[in-house]
Motif scaffolding. Structure first.
Motif, PDB file in Angstrom:
ATOM      1  N   GLY A 180      34.062  45.911  37.997  1.00 12.96           N
ATOM      2  CA  GLY A 180      34.391  47.034  38.862  1.00 12.96           C
ATOM      3  C   GLY A 180      33.450  47.197  40.028  1.00 12.96           C
ATOM      4  O   GLY A 180      33.775  47.877  41.004  1.00 12.96           O
ATOM      5  N   GLY A 181      32.264  46.574  39.972  1.00 13.94           N
ATOM      6  CA  GLY A 181      31.327  46.627  41.087  1.00 13.94           C
ATOM      7  C   GLY A 181      31.953  46.030  42.338  1.00 13.94           C
ATOM      8  O   GLY A 181      32.666  45.029  42.270  1.00 13.94           O
ATOM      9  N   TRP A 182      31.699  46.620  43.486  1.00 13.00           N
ATOM     10  CA  TRP A 182      32.485  46.265  44.672  1.00 13.00           C
ATOM     11  C   TRP A 182      32.232  44.830  45.149  1.00 13.00           C
ATOM     12  O   TRP A 182      33.161  44.155  45.588  1.00 13.00           O
TER      13      TRP A 182
ATOM     14  N   GLU B 169      34.015  42.508  42.527  1.00 12.83           N
ATOM     15  CA  GLU B 169      35.468  42.482  42.694  1.00 12.83           C
ATOM     16  C   GLU B 169      35.876  41.777  43.987  1.00 12.83           C
ATOM     17  O   GLU B 169      36.968  41.207  44.077  1.00 12.83           O
ATOM     18  N   MET B 170      35.016  41.796  44.995  1.00  8.35           N
ATOM     19  CA  MET B 170      35.306  41.104  46.242  1.00  8.35           C
ATOM     20  C   MET B 170      35.282  39.595  46.060  1.00  8.35           C
ATOM     21  O   MET B 170      35.902  38.851  46.816  1.00  8.35           O
ATOM     22  N   GLY B 171      34.542  39.125  45.054  1.00  9.31           N
ATOM     23  CA  GLY B 171      34.442  37.694  44.820  1.00  9.31           C
ATOM     24  C   GLY B 171      33.180  37.065  45.346  1.00  9.31           C
ATOM     25  O   GLY B 171      33.122  35.837  45.520  1.00  9.31           O
ATOM     26  N   VAL B 172      32.147  37.878  45.594  1.00 12.84           N
ATOM     27  CA  VAL B 172      30.850  37.340  45.996  1.00 12.84           C
ATOM     28  C   VAL B 172      30.272  36.556  44.821  1.00 12.84           C
ATOM     29  O   VAL B 172      30.222  37.050  43.693  1.00 12.84           O
TER      30      VAL B 172
ATOM     31  N   GLY C  77      27.865  40.257  51.004  1.00 19.07           N
ATOM     32  CA  GLY C  77      26.984  40.545  49.879  1.00 19.07           C
ATOM     33  C   GLY C  77      25.522  40.517  50.266  1.00 19.07           C
ATOM     34  O   GLY C  77      24.740  41.399  49.893  1.00 19.07           O
ATOM     35  N   VAL C  78      25.139  39.497  51.009  1.00 23.19           N
ATOM     36  CA  VAL C  78      23.745  39.344  51.435  1.00 23.19           C
ATOM     37  C   VAL C  78      23.278  40.547  52.241  1.00 23.19           C
ATOM     38  O   VAL C  78      22.242  41.164  51.938  1.00 23.19           O
TER      39      VAL C  78
END
Length: 453
Positions: free
Chosen positions: A164-166, A169-172, A373-374
């Motif tokens: 559930g962490g954004w 879930e984004m796929g980082v 993410g970075v």
């Protein structure tokens, strides 16, 4: 860290003694990394700061462990709330967990996963300490650790690894902590030193490592423990991904060490032990997010790039005037950014996930995700860490006095010295009972201004 696995009722995982034992060993290896870091940092400072440097890592073992049990595991890995934090009442105090209750989708107990992740939480603030050597009050540092893990590390761990962490879930892709650990710690280090300022004598007095053998010992132990840090992050041994990560860890570390030494020889004319140790750590940092998505050849490239970039970056503090005492920014921030972004180039799509990087026909999509993410983690950690340091400084003061810093933070904060040169021993009474002929007061101050302790 691998994503959760959805299973059918007939395929419900059962506890694996092999994977459980493997993960307990990996957890112990990661725990060893914090004392290893203490030796690595402790050898890099001057004699008068050795014990303080050791203690700045060791105290994290105490503080973070308790906070993790009380609420940290719940924030990081509890039920998602708004894609920002987690919370599960069963995880508060780890009191509502059955001893054979499995981590969702895996064959290891929740307790084992909690223990493994605890070791990550412990070492991350300890990494920050290297940037603050020689000048921070121990009580202020202890308070900073408690506040920082609560408002920075625990939430960021949820963003990156929590269901559930954004960013999750984004796929980082962050296999074992390029963003959550190394960028997080490096950005925090920059935020704090911008608040507390430079050491007395920065860019004027020699501040050479006092014990390169300790540095090499610490680096070797870090390298050893990092196999648990990286290979263990797949949470099992059933499909070979952890084995690929193990090999890539070795390969990238070797490549980074060689690249750093080559740069050093060309730039400064010598192969140094400090360069070998620092290069190895740079490679370990860079492969941490990337090693589960690349091939061994990709790991060589990632390690070589990271070793070169980090070797170049450690000199930036003299150009820009920020006093990163032991190159946390140059190694952990730069190495973490490099490794995380290089996923977008070297991900093969055939190891931990099907995501492919630019060099394997995946276009720019994964690189874009990695960049988000970075820079999200970097910005959040930098700003919040600087704010925490500012508030602590206003309330109780972050730094020791200038006189105490020159005298030596070991004596001032711990009433001990790392080495007994007089034969009289150390301890709490050593500041009052000084053997005849030993420099004290103004004489010691003058000596320390002229000679690198």
């Amino acid at each position: 860290m691998p994503p959760g696995i959805t299973t059918l009722a007939a395929d419900t995982p059962t506890l694996s003694a092999a994977n459980t034992g493997f993960m307990l060993i990996c957890s112990a290896l990661v725990m060893l990394m914090t004392p290893a870091l203490a030796f690595f940092y402790g050898g890099m400072v001057r004699v008068k700061s050795t014990l303080n440097m050791l203690m700045m890592s060791f105290i994290s073992l105490g503080i973070v462990t308790i906070l993790w049990v009380l609420y940290g595991f719940s924030i990081a890995f509890g039920t998602d709330s708004g894609s920002v934090v987690g919370w599960s009442s069963d995880y508060v105090g780890l009191s509502g967990i059955g001893i054979t209750q499995l981590w969702d989708g895996y064959t290891i107990p929740v307790y084992v996963f909690a223990a493994f992740q605890l070791m990550f939480a412990i070492i991350t603030p300890a990494l920050i300490s290297g940037a603050l050597a020689d000048r921070v009050k121990f009580t202020a540092w202890a308070l900073f650790i408690a506040l920082w893990v609560t408002v920075v590390y625990f939430p960021v761990a949820h963003w990156v690894w929590g269901t559930g962490g954004w960013l999750f879930e984004m796929g980082v892709i962050d296999f074992a902590g390029g963003t959550a650990v190394h960028i997080n710690a490096g950005a925090a280090a920059l935020g704090v030193i911008l608040v507390i300022g430079k050491r007395v004598g920065f860019k004027k007095d020699p501040m050479r490592p006092h014990s390169l053998p300790l540095v090499m010992l610490g680096a070797g132990l870090l390298w050893f423990g990092w196999f648990g840090f990286n290979a263990g992050s797949w949470l099992g041994n059933d499909d070979g991904v952890g084995a690929v990560m193990f090999l890539n860890t070795q390969v990238a570390t070797a490549a980074a060490m060689l690249a750093w030494l080559a740069y050093e020889k060309i730039r400064h004319g010598a192969f140094t032990t400090l360069g070998a140790a620092s290069g190895a750590v740079a490679g370990l940092v860079a492969i941490t997010p990337a090693g589960g998505s690349c091939s061994p050849l990709g790991a060589i490239a990632i390690g070589a790039v990271a070793g070169l970039l980090c070797a170049m970056a450690v000199g930036l503090k003299y150009r820009f005037g920020y006093d990163d005492s032991l190159d946390v920014i140059g190694v952990h921030l730069v190495g973490g950014v490099a490794g995380s972004l290089l996923v977008g180039f070297f991900a093969t799509g055939g190891v931990q996930s099907e995501a492919k990087g630019l060099f394997y026909g995946g276009g720019l999509e994964q690189l874009g995700k990695q960049a988000i993410g970075v820079f999200a983690v970097l910005a959040y950690s930098l700003v919040v860490s600087a704010l925490l340091a500012f508030l602590i400084d206003k309330v109780m003061g972050m730094r020791v006095s200038e006189d105490d810093e020159v005298l030596g933070i070991d004596q001032v904060e711990h009433a001990e010295t790392a080495y007994d040169f007089s034969g009289a021993g150390g301890g709490a009474g050593s500041r009052k009972a000084v053997p005849a002929g030993t420099e004290t007061g103004a004489a010691a101050h003058q000596r320390n201004k002229k000679v690198d302790a």
